[in-house]
Every structure is written in C-alpha cells, then in structure tokens.
Design an enzyme around this catalytic site. Structure first.
Site, PDB file in Angstrom:
ATOM      1  N   ASP A 215       0.836  -1.205   0.000  1.00 22.11           N
ATOM      2  CA  ASP A 215       0.000   0.000   0.000  1.00 22.11           C
ATOM      3  C   ASP A 215       0.872   1.258   0.000  1.00 22.11           C
ATOM      4  O   ASP A 215       1.860   1.333   0.730  1.00 22.11           O
ATOM      5  CB  ASP A 215      -0.848  -0.041   1.284  1.00 22.11           C
ATOM      6  N   GLU A 277       1.597  -0.659  -5.028  1.00 22.83           N
ATOM      7  CA  GLU A 277       0.523   0.303  -5.264  1.00 22.83           C
ATOM      8  C   GLU A 277       1.189   1.670  -5.203  1.00 22.83           C
ATOM      9  O   GLU A 277       1.467   2.206  -4.139  1.00 22.83           O
ATOM     10  CB  GLU A 277      -0.570   0.209  -4.191  1.00 22.83           C
TER      11      GLU A 277
HETATM   12  C1  NOJ Z   1      -4.448   2.929  -0.836  1.00 23.19           C
HETATM   13  C2  NOJ Z   1      -5.587   2.031  -0.525  1.00 23.19           C
HETATM   14  O1  NOJ Z   1      -5.932   1.314  -1.668  1.00 23.19           O
HETATM   15  C3  NOJ Z   1      -6.699   2.923  -0.043  1.00 23.19           C
HETATM   16  O2  NOJ Z   1      -7.907   2.237   0.078  1.00 23.19           O
HETATM   17  C4  NOJ Z   1      -6.270   3.532   1.272  1.00 23.19           C
HETATM   18  O3  NOJ Z   1      -7.253   4.457   1.695  1.00 23.19           O
HETATM   19  C5  NOJ Z   1      -4.950   4.266   1.133  1.00 23.19           C
HETATM   20  N1  NOJ Z   1      -3.982   3.524   0.373  1.00 23.19           N
HETATM   21  C6  NOJ Z   1      -4.352   4.563   2.488  1.00 23.19           C
HETATM   22  O4  NOJ Z   1      -3.909   3.373   3.082  1.00 23.19           O
END
Ligand code: NOJ
Length: 551
Positions: A215, A277
């Site tokens: 993440d 991500e």
């Molecule tokens: C990316 C995640 O996919 C999202 O859902 C989240 O709110 C943010 N990162 C913060 O962790």
C-alpha cells in the site's frame, strides 16, 4: 549468454496471472453481521476456480479500528475479530492452495493505525523520545505552536497534520498523516521501522502467503525537512514528468527498502511476489519500482485512467509495454479496484469529462447500458494483452457503482474530511450479489449489509448469470479460459493497425479488434470469432465492441 537481468524475460507465475482482488468487507459474510469475513471467502473459493483466475489479493483483514476500512492497521500479525481469526486465515490459505489458487495479502507500511501500540506509546512519551521517533512528530509553527509544521494536505482532504494533547492536558506536538487522522505516517528514517516490517514480511511468508500488495509504496520516504507543498493531494493523480515531484511521493529512498524486501522474499521457496501500489506517473518512473532487484509488479494506474478512445488506449498500452520492457518486468493491467468508480459506471460518463471521486444523488449519473457495453469491450481488450491482469470483485458480474447511495450511509473518511465535497469510494465497495432471491442477495445469511445494496442488483446476481449465454459472467469466464488456453498473458503484442476509430493487434494466433468509432467495422474475411463483447450485427463489429478472432 545474456547476463543482463533487464534483457531476460521473467518467467514466474505472476507474469501472466489473472489476479482477483477480494475486498473482505464486501465479498461474503459467513456470520450475518453485515460485514464479509475470512470464512465467507473460504466458502466461496470455488467461485474463483470456476471463474478461472490464478490468484487472489486480499485487502486488509488485520485488527483495526476501521477508520479507513482496514487500511489503518493496529496489529500486523493478527486478524480482526470482524473478519475471523488467525486460524481462519490459515484455513483460507490451505483451501486456496488445494485449489491451485495463490494468495497475496495487503501490507500497509506507510502508516499504522493510531490504535497501534507504537503510536499509543508515542503519545504517552515526550518530544524527542524513542517512541516518538517511530512516527513523524514536529513542533507546530507560530509562537504558540498552534500552526501545522507545514502546509501539506491529507489525501482525504484537510490538513495532513493533527495536534496531540500532552499527558498533562496541554496542547502538544503535531503528527503527520497523509491520509486520515487515524493513520499516522511512520518514520522510515528509523531503522527500527525497517526491522519491524522485515519481521512482518517473514510472519506472513512463514504462513504461506504468495506475496504482498504494498500500500502507498511511493510514500514511505519524505523529502528531508518536509518542505511546503501548496498543491492539493489527489489519490488519483500521479506526478507528471514536467512537474516537480511532490516532497511526499516517489522519493529515491523508497527503492532501497524494496531491494531489502526482495532479498527476504527471494530467500523463500515458491516464487513470492511484491506488487507496488504506487500512483506514480509517467510509466518510466513507475518502472523503477520493478527493476530486477526490487518489486515484481506495479499496478498500472495510467492504464486504468486512460480515456476510452482508440488513440488514448493505443498510447497507454504502447507506453506501458515499453516502460516495463526497459527494466525486464511484466506489464500489469487493471480497470477497477476499491478506490475508483467501477469501470462499468466510469465508462458510462462523458469521455473527457473528468474523473469523479465517487458519484451520489444529485451528481450527473452514468449511462448504465453504455457503461456496461464499454466495460465489457474494455475487459475483453485488457484480457488479450500480454502481462498480468487484476480484476476487482464484482466486475465479473458487470456490477456498476452504487451511484445513488444515501449520503448518510457513507463511511469513507473522504466524505467528511473533504467537507462533503468528495463523495469518495463507498459506491464501489458495496457487498456483492450472489443469489437474486436470497437475503442480502446471498452476501450473507441475513439482510445485514454494511453499505446498502441497490434494489437493481438482483439482476446482476451470479445465479442470474451463470450458464446464461452472453451474460457478463460467462464472458469473463470464457475470456479467462481462452486467455489461458492461448497463453495470451505470456504472449507478445504486435500492432496491426490503429487509427482514431479502431485498434487491431495480434497476440499469438489471436487477432484482437476494438471498435471505438461510430460506424460498424466489417469483420476481416475468413475470421473465426472466438469471443465478442457484444453480439455482432451480421458480419460487422458494432461501436464499443471488442472481438477476438482467429484467421
Ligand atoms: C491505498 C488504498 O488502496 C486505499 O484504500 C487507502 O485508503 C490508502 N492507500 C491509504 O492506506
């Protein structure tokens, strides 16, 4: 022999996999409390086998106050009772493995929950102490220290800093949170933070996970001295090459972290993977996360965001392949996830009309039929591309966004933090329908559902689509079957033609044609149609249709 790793074709399972994202809150609820859980997922694994995917990625299920639907982790080595137990996680892994499904779990290293033991210790400790050095605490500006340390904005809206209260009740230091106040950013300049996450990786690798989706992978390191940055934050916008890089994203130091993680993963048998991500643009910048000694894959958000026109799709596909080829990594493709408007609705909005962060009552509504038609064409195009493809739960049913959800039901912190200007992501997170005539459409044994399901969802339920020729579910199933049978994921793309109206490429023995134009396009002579995203009209391919041909 060529020993340059960037010149070698990667061969692991992930390079060509179809990976299905499960959002545990909304996939299947075993106990009827209205929130999906791990036993619910395990009970539905056969659906994924029938669909024909290779792996699943699970969004977070760790203990959490759920300030951001689980992306606020209070304990990285356990399961929240809302979702089950560690034994349930182990069972899920075992059952998935016995069906030949790989499992990737979510890792959230940019921030913890404010309920995490470390943060609670930091609040109780004094400025400059060791517990505070695990996070980013600073004194406030101004004589009374009542101004935030800099002007950074949170991705969800409002300032990225919150002031603490000292144990004696006096106002104290401020802490940084690029997301919700309940998600304090960790200080990755502290070696203890590195050690902790290496251990967390091992904890889940030892339990048998096949990898991690990382993440906010581009956020861990902040520019020294935290300089001001006037721009508002947008989770959906990356960094354009001609603009200065924001001091909180895509800093050079993140790469060293992933090199270290890669060594840990490589020390385990069985091809474990790291997926970034990282909302980083352009593709060449993103490719730096998947250099041979870093992560294995990165989500291709530039592709997700590309307009539904032939030139835009041609450009993004070409750029994506070139960028990942330059570092010897496989390309990935994705159209939907839990952070964006579902593509069956997004593509039903006017082309070039901007990208809403959620849709609600009073907003311009998508054209549902057009959106679904284009979504089916987009998916069939995507599944023919070489590389791996990420699917988001419910898209195999053609599920639209819930675009008329009452605002009182919304739970995404974006809605409140943006001062009720951005509706946020609840509309793509609604529990999915399995059986048209069951309570909560078969999501769970009761009518309970943590977000309301629209009445129109009966028609999208799995049991209304299974074995129904032409249904979206059968289209996905057939496309995934053919994709595997023809080795499309490990194939090579060769453009045959591209203009303002159509794209045509070859991958192996398949020719793939998408018609974006207003007029029907004749089928090439002697072509055998293997799959089509909508019925053909005689020998013509209508507007917003993709076909897979063999000639
Ligand atoms: C990316 C995640 O996919 C999202 O859902 C989240 O709110 C943010 N990162 C913060 O962790």
């Amino acid at each position: 022999m060529n020993t340059d790793p960037t010149q070698q074709t990667p061969t692991g399972w992930w390079t060509e996999a179809a990976i299905y994202q499960i959002y545990p809150r909304s996939f299947a609820d075993s106990d009827g409390d209205g929130v999906g859980d791990l036993p619910g997922i395990t009970a539905r694994l056969d659906h994924l086998v029938e669909l024909g995917v290779d792996a699943v990625w699970l969004s977070p299920f760790y203990p959490s106050p759920q300030a951001d639907a689980g992306y606020d982790v209070a304990d990285y080595r356990n399961v929240d009772p809302l979702f089950g137990t560690l034994a349930d996680a182990d069972k899920l892994l075992t059952e998935a493995r016995s069906r030949g499904l790989r499992v990737i779990v979510d890792l959230v290293p940019n921030h913890t929950s404010s309920a995490h033991r470390w943060f609670q210790e930091a609040l109780a400790a004094s400025p400059g102490s060791l517990p505070r050095s695990r996070y980013i605490f600073r004194d406030g500006l101004g004589p009374a220290g009542d101004q935030p340390p800099n002007d950074w904005q949170s991705v969800f809206g409002g300032p990225a800093w919150t002031r603490t209260v000292d144990p004696d009740g006096q106002p104290g230091q401020w802490y940084l949170h690029l997301f919700d106040t309940g998600q304090p950013d960790l200080n990755w300049d502290n070696p203890e933070v590195h050690e902790e996450f290496l251990d967390v990786l091992r904890f889940w690798l030892d339990r048998g996970v096949d990898g991690f989706r990382v993440d906010v992978a581009h956020g861990l390191i902040k520019q020294a001295n935290l300089p001001d940055w006037q721009e508002p934050q947008e989770i959906l916008s990356g960094n354009e090459i001609d603009k200065p890089r924001p001091p909180m994203w895509d800093q050079e130091g993140v790469h060293e972290i992933y090199r270290q993680w890669r060594q840990v993963l490589d020390s385990y048998p069985g091809e474990r993977v790291l997926v970034a991500e990282a909302w980083v643009e352009p593709a060449e910048r993103l490719a730096r996360y998947v250099r041979p000694d870093e992560m294995h894959q990165a989500f291709n958000f530039e592709y997700l965001l590309a307009a539904w026109t032939a030139p835009a799709q041609y450009a993004v596909i070409t750029r994506s392949l070139e960028a990942t080829d330059s570092v010897g990594a496989p390309t990935t493709w994705v159209l939907s996830n839990h952070d964006v408007v579902r593509h069956a609705s997004r593509l039903g909005l006017a082309i070039g009309g901007g990208r809403p962060n959620g849709i609600g009552i009073g907003d311009p509504q998508p054209d549902a039929a057009l959106g679904l038609r284009r979504a089916r064409a987009a998916t069939l195009l995507m599944l023919a591309l070489p590389g791996s493809a990420y699917l988001y739960q419910g898209e195999e049913l053609g599920l639209p966004e819930h675009t008329t959800m009452p605002d009182e039901a919304r739970q995404d912190p974006t809605w409140a933090r943006s001062g009720h200007t951005q509706r946020g992501r609840d509309g793509c997170r609604v529990p999915i329908p399995w059986e048209a005539d069951a309570p909560s459409y078969g999501f769970g044994p009761t009518d309970a559902s943590w977000l309301p399901q629209p009445p129109s969802w009966a028609e999208y339920a799995l049991d209304r689509q299974r074995d129904v020729p032409g249904s979206t579910y059968e289209l996905y199933r057939e496309a995934l079957r053919l994709r595997r049978a023809h080795g499309l994921g490990r194939g090579t793309l060769e453009w045959l033609s591209s203009d303002d109206e159509t794209l045509v490429f070859r991958n192996g023995e398949l020719t793939v044609l998408t018609n974006f134009g207003d007029a029907p396009v004749p089928l090439p002579p002697n072509a055998e149609v293997l799959a089509t995203s909508a019925p053909l009209t005689g020998i013509a391919i209508p507007t917003d249709v993709t076909v897979w041909l063999r000639s």
